[in-house]
Motif scaffolding. Structure first.
Motif, PDB file in Angstrom:
ATOM      1  N   ASP A 100     -66.046 -85.747 -32.654  1.00  0.00           N
ATOM      2  CA  ASP A 100     -64.852 -86.361 -33.210  1.00  0.00           C
ATOM      3  C   ASP A 100     -63.816 -86.401 -32.090  1.00  0.00           C
ATOM      4  OD1 ASP A 100     -62.580 -84.096 -33.744  1.00  0.00           O
ATOM      5  OD2 ASP A 100     -64.603 -83.267 -33.872  1.00  0.00           O
ATOM      6  N   LEU A 101     -62.922 -87.363 -32.148  1.00  0.00           N
ATOM      7  CA  LEU A 101     -62.050 -87.607 -31.004  1.00  0.00           C
ATOM      8  C   LEU A 101     -61.084 -86.452 -30.756  1.00  0.00           C
ATOM      9  CD1 LEU A 101     -61.427 -89.528 -28.776  1.00  0.00           C
ATOM     10  CD2 LEU A 101     -59.864 -90.753 -30.271  1.00  0.00           C
ATOM     11  N   GLN A 102     -60.583 -85.843 -31.825  1.00  0.00           N
ATOM     12  CA  GLN A 102     -59.646 -84.747 -31.634  1.00  0.00           C
ATOM     13  C   GLN A 102     -60.295 -83.600 -30.860  1.00  0.00           C
ATOM     14  OE1 GLN A 102     -58.126 -82.990 -35.250  1.00  0.00           O
ATOM     15  NE2 GLN A 102     -56.356 -82.094 -34.216  1.00  0.00           N
ATOM     16  N   GLY A 103     -61.543 -83.281 -31.212  1.00  0.00           N
ATOM     17  CA  GLY A 103     -62.237 -82.227 -30.491  1.00  0.00           C
ATOM     18  C   GLY A 103     -62.516 -82.600 -29.047  1.00  0.00           C
ATOM     19  N   PHE A 104     -62.883 -83.863 -28.822  1.00  0.00           N
ATOM     20  CA  PHE A 104     -63.165 -84.307 -27.453  1.00  0.00           C
ATOM     21  C   PHE A 104     -61.907 -84.228 -26.598  1.00  0.00           C
ATOM     22  CE2 PHE A 104     -63.589 -87.719 -24.242  1.00  0.00           C
ATOM     23  CZ  PHE A 104     -64.707 -87.237 -23.567  1.00  0.00           C
ATOM     24  N   VAL A 105     -60.773 -84.629 -27.159  1.00  0.00           N
ATOM     25  CA  VAL A 105     -59.512 -84.575 -26.414  1.00  0.00           C
ATOM     26  C   VAL A 105     -59.198 -83.143 -25.999  1.00  0.00           C
ATOM     27  CG1 VAL A 105     -57.010 -84.877 -26.597  1.00  0.00           C
ATOM     28  CG2 VAL A 105     -58.543 -86.659 -27.442  1.00  0.00           C
ATOM     29  N   GLN A 106     -59.424 -82.197 -26.907  1.00  0.00           N
ATOM     30  CA  GLN A 106     -59.098 -80.808 -26.616  1.00  0.00           C
ATOM     31  C   GLN A 106     -60.033 -80.198 -25.588  1.00  0.00           C
ATOM     32  OE1 GLN A 106     -56.335 -79.326 -27.769  1.00  0.00           O
ATOM     33  NE2 GLN A 106     -55.862 -81.263 -28.794  1.00  0.00           N
ATOM     34  N   ASP A 107     -61.323 -80.554 -25.636  1.00  0.00           N
ATOM     35  CA  ASP A 107     -62.324 -79.881 -24.797  1.00  0.00           C
ATOM     36  C   ASP A 107     -62.596 -80.583 -23.473  1.00  0.00           C
ATOM     37  OD1 ASP A 107     -62.532 -78.124 -26.891  1.00  0.00           O
ATOM     38  OD2 ASP A 107     -64.367 -79.002 -27.703  1.00  0.00           O
ATOM     39  N   ASN A 108     -62.269 -81.847 -23.373  1.00  0.00           N
ATOM     40  CA  ASN A 108     -62.590 -82.596 -22.162  1.00  0.00           C
ATOM     41  C   ASN A 108     -61.829 -82.049 -20.956  1.00  0.00           C
ATOM     42  OD1 ASN A 108     -63.516 -85.001 -20.559  1.00  0.00           O
ATOM     43  ND2 ASN A 108     -61.306 -85.403 -20.563  1.00  0.00           N
ATOM     44  N   THR A 109     -62.503 -81.975 -19.829  1.00  0.00           N
ATOM     45  CA  THR A 109     -61.875 -81.503 -18.588  1.00  0.00           C
ATOM     46  C   THR A 109     -61.940 -82.544 -17.476  1.00  0.00           C
ATOM     47  OG1 THR A 109     -63.973 -80.475 -17.882  1.00  0.00           O
ATOM     48  CG2 THR A 109     -62.411 -79.092 -19.119  1.00  0.00           C
ATOM     49  N   VAL A 110     -62.371 -83.768 -17.809  1.00  0.00           N
ATOM     50  CA  VAL A 110     -62.570 -84.816 -16.815  1.00  0.00           C
ATOM     51  C   VAL A 110     -61.396 -85.797 -16.853  1.00  0.00           C
ATOM     52  CG1 VAL A 110     -64.047 -86.740 -16.113  1.00  0.00           C
ATOM     53  CG2 VAL A 110     -65.069 -84.618 -16.959  1.00  0.00           C
ATOM     54  N   ALA A 111     -60.940 -86.231 -15.695  1.00  0.00           N
ATOM     55  CA  ALA A 111     -59.911 -87.266 -15.602  1.00  0.00           C
ATOM     56  C   ALA A 111     -60.589 -88.611 -15.376  1.00  0.00           C
ATOM     57  CB  ALA A 111     -58.944 -86.957 -14.464  1.00  0.00           C
ATOM     58  N   PHE A 112     -60.150 -89.627 -16.108  1.00  0.00           N
ATOM     59  CA  PHE A 112     -60.781 -90.941 -16.045  1.00  0.00           C
ATOM     60  C   PHE A 112     -59.854 -91.965 -15.369  1.00  0.00           C
ATOM     61  CE2 PHE A 112     -62.847 -88.781 -19.567  1.00  0.00           C
ATOM     62  CZ  PHE A 112     -64.185 -89.041 -19.305  1.00  0.00           C
ATOM     63  N   ASP A 113     -60.487 -92.919 -14.695  1.00  0.00           N
ATOM     64  CA  ASP A 113     -59.753 -94.007 -14.037  1.00  0.00           C
ATOM     65  C   ASP A 113     -59.536 -95.180 -14.977  1.00  0.00           C
ATOM     66  OD1 ASP A 113     -59.816 -93.151 -10.979  1.00  0.00           O
ATOM     67  OD2 ASP A 113     -61.786 -92.721 -11.837  1.00  0.00           O
ATOM     68  N   ILE A 114     -60.485 -95.397 -15.896  1.00  0.00           N
ATOM     69  CA  ILE A 114     -60.409 -96.503 -16.844  1.00  0.00           C
ATOM     70  C   ILE A 114     -60.870 -95.994 -18.202  1.00  0.00           C
ATOM     71  CG2 ILE A 114     -61.205 -98.840 -17.407  1.00  0.00           C
ATOM     72  CD1 ILE A 114     -61.867 -99.258 -14.471  1.00  0.00           C
ATOM     73  N   ALA A 115     -60.187 -96.408 -19.256  1.00  0.00           N
ATOM     74  CA  ALA A 115     -60.601 -96.086 -20.615  1.00  0.00           C
ATOM     75  C   ALA A 115     -60.583 -97.352 -21.444  1.00  0.00           C
ATOM     76  CB  ALA A 115     -59.688 -95.030 -21.227  1.00  0.00           C
ATOM     77  N   ASN A 116     -61.516 -97.442 -22.371  1.00  0.00           N
ATOM     78  CA  ASN A 116     -61.638 -98.615 -23.231  1.00  0.00           C
ATOM     79  C   ASN A 116     -61.818 -98.160 -24.672  1.00  0.00           C
ATOM     80  OD1 ASN A 116     -62.177-101.342 -24.106  1.00  0.00           O
ATOM     81  ND2 ASN A 116     -64.340-100.820 -24.126  1.00  0.00           N
TER      82      ASN A 116
END
Length: 434
Positions: A100-116
């Motif tokens: 789920d997106l809320q969990g991914f936002v909290q746990d993610n440690t990667v910085a992205f150059d582009i998001a879609n």
């Protein structure tokens, strides 16, 4: 991407390819604004929120071996299909997360150059929308690009009660989502036959088209618990709170001068100091487009003359005359338009002569001081018409054999799409369907 009870999970969403969400295309949108975004010739990261079965992000990864791609979706079946497809295609620079997106936002440690984020925002709860903005605020790099697709007023306003009709019928009936869609379509047919939409020809045509649409796509679009239609100005304000600046549409026609992309009877409403939100509202009213695909940049700053020139001079385009055989007549959302401006015709001539054209060379062929104005407008209109495609530098292109193998797989599965390494995109042979 939201709680399972609020989102359709018993049907697999069909797989689609979105050329306007590809890294090189989004970079081109930015550079035509004089902005330099992520360097696509060096290692970069791209994330797709609500990736479905992964078809779009897998092809993006295949076409861009320099990048690393991530797909996120709440539907486990979608993610399993995505991982299997990536294995079948031999695409290794892509990964998938069933979260789920809320969990991914909290746990993610990667910085992205582009998001879609395509086909998600208007079908999720307000809390999930806030998580999307939190994701870009926390995990999109400065100068990174974010493409957001959503349904907009007034083109989709009339679909709000239609969505409610389908949802209400789903709640009171038995069977799976396909059965609910069938009941909804039958109700729509009865309403059309009774003449309820005779005074709304655009909506009537749209409703008549539902019976030709994929039933599983309709299940996701018309049975989800949430459905929201938005004003562009409201979305842009929310995006600004996450550090994002609106830099244009992924659809180049809407980035042309308002004199081109607005109906002539709206021109008197424009003033030299009209706000961007006002101009975008007029565009939506004039075209009555059902959805928008907006491009934002994180921590954007107005470019100076040197930065703008460097961004424009980095652009090279390929010519595809077959895309608009009636040129200088071009199909637009406002109807057929015949191009007569000298800059348009000059760009077409240069591109046709060599099969490609660098913006630097095109600018040199124009009268002094017109490249940033008329020259950019010409490039945008040619991209809209399909006469031009941004060129992928040779060093960043996918391997010939790699894409040929994927093309064979697409053909074997009767997918009307072939990949093009020269522009890091795909060419549709017919209406796409996986």
């Amino acid at each position: 991407m939201q709680a399972p009870a609020a989102y359709v999970t018993d049907r697999v969403y069909p797989s689609y390819f979105y050329p306007e969400s590809q890294p090189l295309w989004l970079s081109t949108v930015a550079r035509l604004r004089g902005l330099r975004g992520p360097d696509l010739d060096r290692a970069y990261r791209y994330c797709e929120l609500g990736c479905g079965t992964g078809f779009n992000v897998i092809l993006a990864a295949a076409l861009n071996p320099v990048g690393h791609f991530t797909g996120v979706d709440i539907n486990r079946e979608h993610i399993e299909l995505a991982r299997a497809l990536a294995r079948d295609m031999g695409v290794r620079n892509v990964e998938f997360h069933c979260r789920d997106l809320q969990g991914f936002v909290q746990d993610n440690t990667v910085a992205f150059d582009i998001a879609n984020c395509h086909g998600m925002w208007s079908w999720v709860a307000p809390g999930v929308q806030r998580s999307i903005l939190e994701f870009v605020a926390r995990h999109l790099k400065p100068k990174g690009l974010f493409c957001l697709h959503y349904m907009c007023h007034p083109g989709s306003t009339a679909m709000i009660p239609v969505h409610q009709l389908f949802r209400s019928m789903a709640r009171q009936g038995k069977g799976d989502s396909r059965a609910a869609v069938a009941r909804g379509l039958e109700a729509v047919e009865r309403l059309l036959a009774a003449g309820y939409y005779d005074d709304q020809p655009r909506l009537r045509e749209r409703l008549q088209g539902l019976k030709r649409a994929d039933a599983d796509a309709l299940a996701h679009e018309l049975l989800a618990e949430f459905f929201s239609v938005h004003h562009a100005g409201d979305i842009h304000w929310l995006a600004a709170q996450a550090g994002l600046s609106f830099i244009g549409s992924s659809e180049p026609f809407y980035n042309t001068d308002p004199a081109l992309c607005l109906p002539s009877d709206m021109h008197p409403l424009l003033e030299s100091d009209s706000s961007p939100a006002f101009v975008e509202t007029l565009k939506d009213m004039g075209s009555r487009r059902p959805h928008r695909s907006d491009v934002f940049q994180k921590n954007a700053a107005l470019p100076d003359a040197r930065e703008r020139r460097e961004a424009l001079d980095s652009l090279v385009f390929l010519y595809d005359g077959a895309a608009a055989p009636d040129f200088p007549a071009i199909a637009t959302p406002l109807g057929p338009m015949t191009v007569s401006d000298e800059a348009f015709l000059r760009l077409a001539e240069l591109a046709r002569t060599d099969g490609r054209v660098a913006f630097r060379d095109f600018a040199a062929a124009l009268p002094a001081g017109t490249a940033d104005g008329r020259g950019v407008q010409a490039a945008r209109m040619m991209l809209h018409a399909g006469l031009l495609r941004p060129e992928q530098p040779e060093a960043s292109r996918a391997g010939v054999q790699r894409l040929a193998a994927i093309d064979r797989l697409l053909a074997a599965r009767n997918v009307g799409l072939r990949l093009r390494r020269d522009c890091a995109s795909g060419q549709f042979l017919r209406t796409q369907a996986w």
